[in-house]
Design a protein around this motif. Structure first.
Motif, PDB file in Angstrom:
ATOM      1  N   ILE A   1     -78.207  11.275  -7.444  1.00 52.34           N
ATOM      2  CA  ILE A   1     -79.401  11.459  -6.507  1.00 52.34           C
ATOM      3  C   ILE A   1     -79.389  13.244  -6.235  1.00 52.34           C
ATOM      4  CG2 ILE A   1     -79.915  11.511  -4.019  1.00 52.34           C
ATOM      5  CD1 ILE A   1     -78.590   8.559  -4.028  1.00 52.34           C
ATOM      6  N   ASP A   2     -80.735  13.838  -6.197  1.00 55.34           N
ATOM      7  CA  ASP A   2     -80.685  15.007  -5.889  1.00 55.34           C
ATOM      8  C   ASP A   2     -81.777  15.481  -5.568  1.00 55.34           C
ATOM      9  OD1 ASP A   2     -79.953  17.781  -6.109  1.00 55.34           O
ATOM     10  OD2 ASP A   2     -79.730  17.984  -8.229  1.00 55.34           O
ATOM     11  N   HIS A   3     -81.902  16.891  -5.093  1.00 55.20           N
ATOM     12  CA  HIS A   3     -83.329  17.212  -4.555  1.00 55.20           C
ATOM     13  C   HIS A   3     -83.921  18.025  -5.305  1.00 55.20           C
ATOM     14  CE1 HIS A   3     -85.893  19.762  -1.524  1.00 55.20           C
ATOM     15  NE2 HIS A   3     -86.415  18.484  -1.095  1.00 55.20           N
ATOM     16  N   PHE A   4     -85.394  17.984  -5.583  1.00 54.31           N
ATOM     17  CA  PHE A   4     -85.982  18.642  -6.744  1.00 54.31           C
ATOM     18  C   PHE A   4     -87.177  19.336  -5.839  1.00 54.31           C
ATOM     19  CE2 PHE A   4     -83.874  15.276  -8.867  1.00 54.31           C
ATOM     20  CZ  PHE A   4     -83.479  16.068  -9.988  1.00 54.31           C
ATOM     21  N   PRO A   5     -86.992  20.698  -5.412  1.00 53.52           N
ATOM     22  CA  PRO A   5     -87.973  21.379  -4.901  1.00 53.52           C
ATOM     23  C   PRO A   5     -89.156  21.835  -5.419  1.00 53.52           C
ATOM     24  CG  PRO A   5     -86.071  22.905  -5.113  1.00 53.52           C
ATOM     25  CD  PRO A   5     -85.714  21.581  -5.716  1.00 53.52           C
ATOM     26  N   TYR A   6     -89.112  21.895  -6.979  1.00 51.58           N
ATOM     27  CA  TYR A   6     -90.099  22.596  -7.848  1.00 51.58           C
ATOM     28  C   TYR A   6     -91.005  21.289  -8.446  1.00 51.58           C
ATOM     29  CZ  TYR A   6     -86.968  26.359  -7.379  1.00 51.58           C
ATOM     30  OH  TYR A   6     -86.144  27.211  -6.732  1.00 51.58           O
ATOM     31  N   CYS A   7     -90.972  20.027  -8.008  1.00 49.13           N
ATOM     32  CA  CYS A   7     -91.766  19.098  -8.267  1.00 49.13           C
ATOM     33  C   CYS A   7     -93.296  19.466  -8.301  1.00 49.13           C
ATOM     34  CB  CYS A   7     -91.655  17.720  -7.814  1.00 49.13           C
ATOM     35  SG  CYS A   7     -90.077  17.000  -8.470  1.00 49.13           S
ATOM     36  N   ARG A   8     -94.195  18.874  -9.244  1.00 48.41           N
ATOM     37  CA  ARG A   8     -95.551  19.314  -8.730  1.00 48.41           C
ATOM     38  C   ARG A   8     -95.961  18.507  -7.757  1.00 48.41           C
ATOM     39  NH1 ARG A   8     -98.786  21.073 -14.500  1.00 48.41           N
ATOM     40  NH2 ARG A   8     -97.183  22.717 -15.197  1.00 48.41           N
ATOM     41  N   GLY A   9     -96.784  18.533  -6.687  1.00 50.22           N
ATOM     42  CA  GLY A   9     -97.029  17.839  -5.707  1.00 50.22           C
ATOM     43  C   GLY A   9     -96.226  17.790  -4.486  1.00 50.22           C
ATOM     44  N   GLY A  10     -94.969  18.905  -4.669  1.00 48.12           N
ATOM     45  CA  GLY A  10     -94.333  18.915  -3.569  1.00 48.12           C
ATOM     46  C   GLY A  10     -92.836  18.418  -3.648  1.00 48.12           C
ATOM     47  N   ALA A  11     -91.784  19.061  -2.992  1.00 48.32           N
ATOM     48  CA  ALA A  11     -90.533  18.839  -3.353  1.00 48.32           C
ATOM     49  C   ALA A  11     -90.268  17.060  -3.002  1.00 48.32           C
ATOM     50  CB  ALA A  11     -89.646  19.495  -2.279  1.00 48.32           C
ATOM     51  N   ARG A  12     -89.317  16.732  -3.829  1.00 45.31           N
ATOM     52  CA  ARG A  12     -88.982  15.337  -3.566  1.00 45.31           C
ATOM     53  C   ARG A  12     -87.443  15.191  -4.100  1.00 45.31           C
ATOM     54  NH1 ARG A  12     -93.531  11.928  -5.099  1.00 45.31           N
ATOM     55  NH2 ARG A  12     -95.392  13.330  -5.958  1.00 45.31           N
ATOM     56  N   TRP A  13     -86.966  13.997  -3.172  1.00 47.09           N
ATOM     57  CA  TRP A  13     -85.715  13.399  -3.328  1.00 47.09           C
ATOM     58  C   TRP A  13     -85.795  12.475  -4.570  1.00 47.09           C
ATOM     59  CZ3 TRP A  13     -80.915  15.082  -2.021  1.00 47.09           C
ATOM     60  CH2 TRP A  13     -80.633  15.971  -0.748  1.00 47.09           C
ATOM     61  N   LEU A  14     -84.855  12.467  -5.476  1.00 44.95           N
ATOM     62  CA  LEU A  14     -85.081  11.210  -6.722  1.00 44.95           C
ATOM     63  C   LEU A  14     -83.762  10.874  -6.698  1.00 44.95           C
ATOM     64  CD1 LEU A  14     -87.312  13.337  -9.355  1.00 44.95           C
ATOM     65  CD2 LEU A  14     -88.128  11.531  -7.526  1.00 44.95           C
ATOM     66  N   TYR A  15     -83.754   9.596  -6.956  1.00 41.90           N
ATOM     67  CA  TYR A  15     -82.689   8.842  -7.582  1.00 41.90           C
ATOM     68  C   TYR A  15     -83.036   8.449  -9.132  1.00 41.90           C
ATOM     69  CZ  TYR A  15     -80.016   4.503  -8.880  1.00 41.90           C
ATOM     70  OH  TYR A  15     -79.181   3.906  -9.444  1.00 41.90           O
ATOM     71  N   PHE A  16     -82.012   8.803  -9.999  1.00 41.19           N
ATOM     72  CA  PHE A  16     -82.450   8.919 -11.518  1.00 41.19           C
ATOM     73  C   PHE A  16     -80.985   8.248 -11.970  1.00 41.19           C
ATOM     74  CE2 PHE A  16     -81.350  13.135  -9.846  1.00 41.19           C
ATOM     75  CZ  PHE A  16     -80.446  13.490 -10.822  1.00 41.19           C
ATOM     76  N   THR A  17     -81.405   7.527 -13.094  1.00 43.15           N
ATOM     77  CA  THR A  17     -80.300   7.023 -13.941  1.00 43.15           C
ATOM     78  C   THR A  17     -80.526   7.445 -15.436  1.00 43.15           C
ATOM     79  OG1 THR A  17     -79.979   5.229 -12.407  1.00 43.15           O
ATOM     80  CG2 THR A  17     -78.916   4.882 -14.744  1.00 43.15           C
ATOM     81  N   ALA A  18     -79.616   7.667 -16.147  1.00 40.85           N
ATOM     82  CA  ALA A  18     -79.908   7.955 -17.653  1.00 40.85           C
ATOM     83  C   ALA A  18     -78.956   7.151 -18.368  1.00 40.85           C
ATOM     84  CB  ALA A  18     -79.723   9.472 -18.013  1.00 40.85           C
ATOM     85  N   ALA A  19     -79.378   6.409 -19.175  1.00 41.14           N
ATOM     86  CA  ALA A  19     -78.755   5.402 -20.226  1.00 41.14           C
ATOM     87  C   ALA A  19     -78.749   5.733 -21.594  1.00 41.14           C
ATOM     88  CB  ALA A  19     -78.836   3.858 -19.945  1.00 41.14           C
ATOM     89  N   PRO A  20     -77.644   5.674 -22.454  1.00 45.44           N
ATOM     90  CA  PRO A  20     -77.822   5.762 -23.738  1.00 45.44           C
ATOM     91  C   PRO A  20     -78.751   4.887 -24.579  1.00 45.44           C
ATOM     92  CG  PRO A  20     -75.673   4.945 -23.458  1.00 45.44           C
ATOM     93  CD  PRO A  20     -76.391   5.048 -22.054  1.00 45.44           C
ATOM     94  N   LEU A  21     -79.290   5.060 -25.641  1.00 40.75           N
ATOM     95  CA  LEU A  21     -80.035   4.135 -26.711  1.00 40.75           C
ATOM     96  C   LEU A  21     -79.312   4.272 -27.945  1.00 40.75           C
ATOM     97  CD1 LEU A  21     -83.752   4.960 -25.961  1.00 40.75           C
ATOM     98  CD2 LEU A  21     -82.314   3.183 -25.361  1.00 40.75           C
ATOM     99  N   ARG A  22     -78.799   3.368 -28.439  1.00 41.98           N
ATOM    100  CA  ARG A  22     -77.764   3.194 -29.648  1.00 41.98           C
ATOM    101  C   ARG A  22     -78.549   2.792 -31.104  1.00 41.98           C
ATOM    102  NH1 ARG A  22     -72.739   4.820 -27.611  1.00 41.98           N
ATOM    103  NH2 ARG A  22     -72.447   4.387 -25.589  1.00 41.98           N
ATOM    104  N   GLY A  23     -77.988   3.321 -31.992  1.00 46.77           N
ATOM    105  CA  GLY A  23     -78.654   2.625 -33.325  1.00 46.77           C
ATOM    106  C   GLY A  23     -77.657   1.420 -33.684  1.00 46.77           C
ATOM    107  N   LEU A  24     -77.792   0.915 -34.706  1.00 46.38           N
ATOM    108  CA  LEU A  24     -77.150  -0.120 -35.021  1.00 46.38           C
ATOM    109  C   LEU A  24     -75.649  -0.103 -35.305  1.00 46.38           C
ATOM    110  CD1 LEU A  24     -79.699  -1.973 -37.699  1.00 46.38           C
ATOM    111  CD2 LEU A  24     -79.179  -2.547 -35.062  1.00 46.38           C
ATOM    112  N   ASP A  25     -75.470   1.293 -35.781  1.00 48.01           N
ATOM    113  CA  ASP A  25     -74.131   1.758 -35.908  1.00 48.01           C
ATOM    114  C   ASP A  25     -73.276   2.106 -34.604  1.00 48.01           C
ATOM    115  OD1 ASP A  25     -75.270   4.018 -35.330  1.00 48.01           O
ATOM    116  OD2 ASP A  25     -74.831   5.092 -37.192  1.00 48.01           O
ATOM    117  N   GLY A  26     -73.971   1.940 -33.381  1.00 48.40           N
ATOM    118  CA  GLY A  26     -73.501   2.184 -32.330  1.00 48.40           C
ATOM    119  C   GLY A  26     -73.410   3.735 -32.026  1.00 48.40           C
TER     120      GLY A  26
END
Length: 731
Positions: free
Chosen positions: A255-280
């Motif tokens: 969770i972080d605050h982003f003051p430079y978003c177009r349309g105004g500052a926002r608080w965002l909850y974000f998740t990043a997950a890996p995408l794996r090939g067949l070999d992992g």
């Protein structure tokens, strides 16, 4: 890159594409399922398992996508999209709950409650969109879910609270973007465009995923996942803001605050997950975003409400004591002074009683603004409750500086306040304590400043006192009083004095108030103000009160033996009033000593009867049944309102001596006294003024229609024998 299959044969592009779709759906923390053109479930991701409690094995390959949600078979939204009949059937299955998506063409979204889920059911927000082939033919549908139970419950809680925000903004489809192993954006969906303000055309094929969030290039969470960076590297960019995902291996959320978003500052909850090939091997990452600005704003408001007074906006006791603790710690390091001021408004309760609580609130708000303007930047002003304020003075240069601030406060607070067309003058009494001289703990300073404030009130109000060690000496004296009280009654050390009550127009003595005196063997004559509070706390007030009632009735019988009509009044403390044996004691004393000419009167303060109004009304009624007269003592200094006063069977109200003392002083006491006399007349109650000391006060009371009074103008409280002589000389 085309990945080799297990037998070494390269996957075709469609196969690779299908695998990517599977990885994206499987890797997103957003609950998601996919059906084909035959309504068979082809994908049911772990997040979907988590939110529905239904394992993928129970639904994949079947047409039972409805089973986790409904008790009977019926199409889900994805089914209606596949059949191309959602627009026609929307009212049948989602009447009033469904709407077209404003961000994804062809998609529909809805919210509904599913009562069968554990924990009392769940609210889900769900979105379904068609899947088409290259020719535009619908070959399936994808449906995403979001558990909005917490949001719904929070919204309900907000509606039930009078100082809460409006309902939390309803959710929308989850914004999502995908990057490949070269950190280039490959997907940037419509929801992402909506929340961020940059289009897919601007982002896909670039490595500018940082641009919507930060002023200069730096990795986003998805970049760190693709690079398989260690937690220490993640912490470098998101220290104190991140944690591992509980659903997806190798994923991070923050969770972080982003003051430079177009349309105004926002608080965002974000998740990043890996995408794996067949070999992992990690070949990309998917990052999802959720705008939680409304939630964060709500949390900030809750935090503000938890630490600030709702009426004035000043700090409350919790925040004040926290800042006091910090300031004391700092003062010990820097060897500087700390000043603590305790402020109490004078006669504030009278305003509430005579003009109403709305007027009282206006006075408190105006006073708070004046106090805040009178102190220095960096000082803290708090409202501790009612009409009590406290000020923390950080590092004042000297006691003289503190005295100057206090003097300014008294002048500013005492300026007239206009409320509903009336000009009110409200003074204040201030107590001050300094650290380290008067204590090094917050508790000591608060206690000492409070003690000094009460000394200021005793000194005449609208003034101030610094704490002195003499006040501690008084505490020690109190311990002596408590010890000696226990034997005083047995040793016949008490005596009942009487202060005449006279008719203002004839100067005839019509009654007397019995006032207890204590002939202490070493302290001399001890006034009730010094020992009654101690007796109240220790319970000794009960036998002492029985003695007073009996003595007053006995002496009253002697003075009315010749048929003279006389009223004898005694005070009841709170503990006496709530003693279960009170009514029997009074009944016994009146039966033993009463005469037809004697009116026995009990005086009670407002605070005594207002603690439990229902119980008080019952006790007062029983006393009235015994022929006892009832007077409300010190009227205007307690808690009563007009409506509550009418509910009690009082015969008389007594105007507090403090108001009489302030007559003709420019503090507006004339209006207060006039209002009390008018109130008594409207309620058909007698009224008596206490503390009358001058002919000017007497003349004012006569002119306003007050019939009875007591005070030094007529006589101080005197022993019973001397009162008998005064009575004999009375007209």
């Amino acid at each position: 890159m085309i990945q080799p299959h297990g037998d070494g044969v390269p996957l075709s592009v469609p196969e690779q594409s299908d695998d990517w779709v599977h990885q994206i759906v499987h890797g997103t923390p957003v609950p998601t399922f996919v059906i084909d053109a035959n309504h068979r479930v082809t994908h049911w991701n772990p997040a979907c398992e988590a939110v529905t409690g239904c394992p993928a094995s129970a639904v994949i390959g079947t047409d039972r996508s409805w089973a986790p949600f409904y008790a009977k078979q019926r199409p889900v939204m994805a089914d209606l999209i596949v059949d191309g009949i959602l627009a026609e059937q929307v009212d049948t299955y989602y009447g009033g709950k469904c709407r077209r998506s404003v961000t994804v063409p062809g998609a529909w979204e809805a919210e509904d409650f599913f009562a069968h889920f554990p924990g009392g059911g769940k609210w889900l927000s769900f979105t379904a969109a068609p899947l088409t082939d290259c020719d535009g033919t619908v070959v399936g549908a994808i449906e995403t879910l979001r558990d909005i139970t917490a949001e719904k419950r929070a919204a309900q809680a907000l509606r039930e609270s009078e100082h809460r925000l409006a309902a939390i903004v309803e959710g929308s489809p989850v914004p999502m973007f995908v990057i490949d192993e070269d950190h280039k954006v490959t997907h940037w969906n419509k929801a992402c465009e909506a929340i961020i303000g940059l289009s897919k055309e601007q982002m896909v094929g670039t490595s500018d995923q940082w641009r919507p969030f930060y002023p200069e290039a730096r990795p986003v969470m998805a970049d760190l996942v693709v690079a398989s960076d260690t937690e220490s590297k993640v912490a470098t960019h998101y220290d104190g803001k991140y944690k591992p995902s509980e659903l997806i291996d190798g994923a991070w959320e923050a969770i972080d605050h982003f003051p430079y978003c177009r349309g105004g500052a926002r608080w965002l909850y974000f998740t990043a997950a890996p995408l794996r090939g067949l070999d992992g091997r990690v070949v990309g990452a998917v990052e999802t975003l959720q705008d939680i600005s409304a939630q964060k704003n709500y949390e900030r408001q809750l935090e503000h409400q938890a630490t600030h007074d709702s009426l004035t906006g000043l700090a409350n006791r919790f925040l004040f004591e926290d800042r006091l603790t910090q300031a004391l710690a700092q003062s010990r390091r820097t060897e500087t002074l700390i000043g603590l001021l305790f402020i109490d408004l004078d006669h504030f309760k009278v305003i509430n009683d005579t003009l109403g609580h709305a007027a009282g609130d206006k006075v408190v708000q105006t006073t708070a603004q004046r106090i805040a303007k009178a102190v220095r930047a960096g000082d803290t002003v708090a409202r501790l409750g009612g009409d009590e304020f406290a000020i923390l003075l950080v590092a004042p240069e000297s006691e003289n500086v503190v005295a100057d601030i206090i003097g300014r406060l008294i002048v500013d607070v005492s300026a007239p306040i206009e409320v509903d067309g009336q000009e009110l003058v409200v003074g204040c009494s201030i107590g001050a304590a300094l650290s380290p001289r008067d204590g090094t703990s917050g508790q000591d300073l608060l206690m000492h400043a409070d003690a000094a404030m009460y000394r200021a009130k005793e000194s005449g109000r609208s003034t101030f006192q610094f704490f002195t060690r003499e006040m501690n000496d008084q505490a020690c004296e109190r311990m002596t009083v408590e010890r000696d009280l226990r034997r005083a009654l047995e040793n016949d050390e008490f005596e009942l004095f009487f202060q005449p009550q006279v008719n203002l127009f004839t100067d005839t003595i019509i009654g007397a108030e019995g006032l207890l005196r204590w002939h202490h063997p070493t302290l001399g004559m001890v006034s009730p103000d010094r020992f009654i509070p101690v007796a109240e706390e220790t319970g000794l007030v009960l036998p002492l009160g029985r003695w007073v009632i009996d003595q007053a009735c006995r002496l009253g019988r002697d003075w009315t033996a010749d048929g003279r009509r006389l009223r004898i009044s005694v005070n009841l403390s709170a503990r006496q009033f709530h003693d279960p044996g009170l009514v029997r004691q009074v009944q016994a004393a009146m039966a033993r000593w009463g005469t037809d000419s004697l009116a026995f009167d009990l005086e009670l303060t407002e605070s005594t009867v207002m603690k439990d109004t229902a119980a008080a009304a019952a006790i007062l009624s029983r006393l009235k049944d015994q022929g006892v007269r009832l007077s409300m003592d010190d009227f205007g200094t307690g808690y009563s309102s007009l409506g509550q006063l009418r509910a009690f069977p009082f015969d008389m109200i007594k105007i507090d001596r403090s108001f009489i003392m302030d007559l003709h002083s420019g503090h507006g006491a004339e209006a207060v006294v006039r209002a009390i006399i008018g109130l008594a007349e409207s309620l058909n109650l007698a009224v008596i003024a206490e503390g009358v000391e001058t002919e000017r006060q007497r003349d004012f009371l006569r002119a306003e229609g007050c019939i009875e009074a007591q005070g030094f103008l007529y006589s101080k409280a005197v022993p019973a024998a001397e009162f008998g002589r005064l009575l004999n000389r009375s007209p």
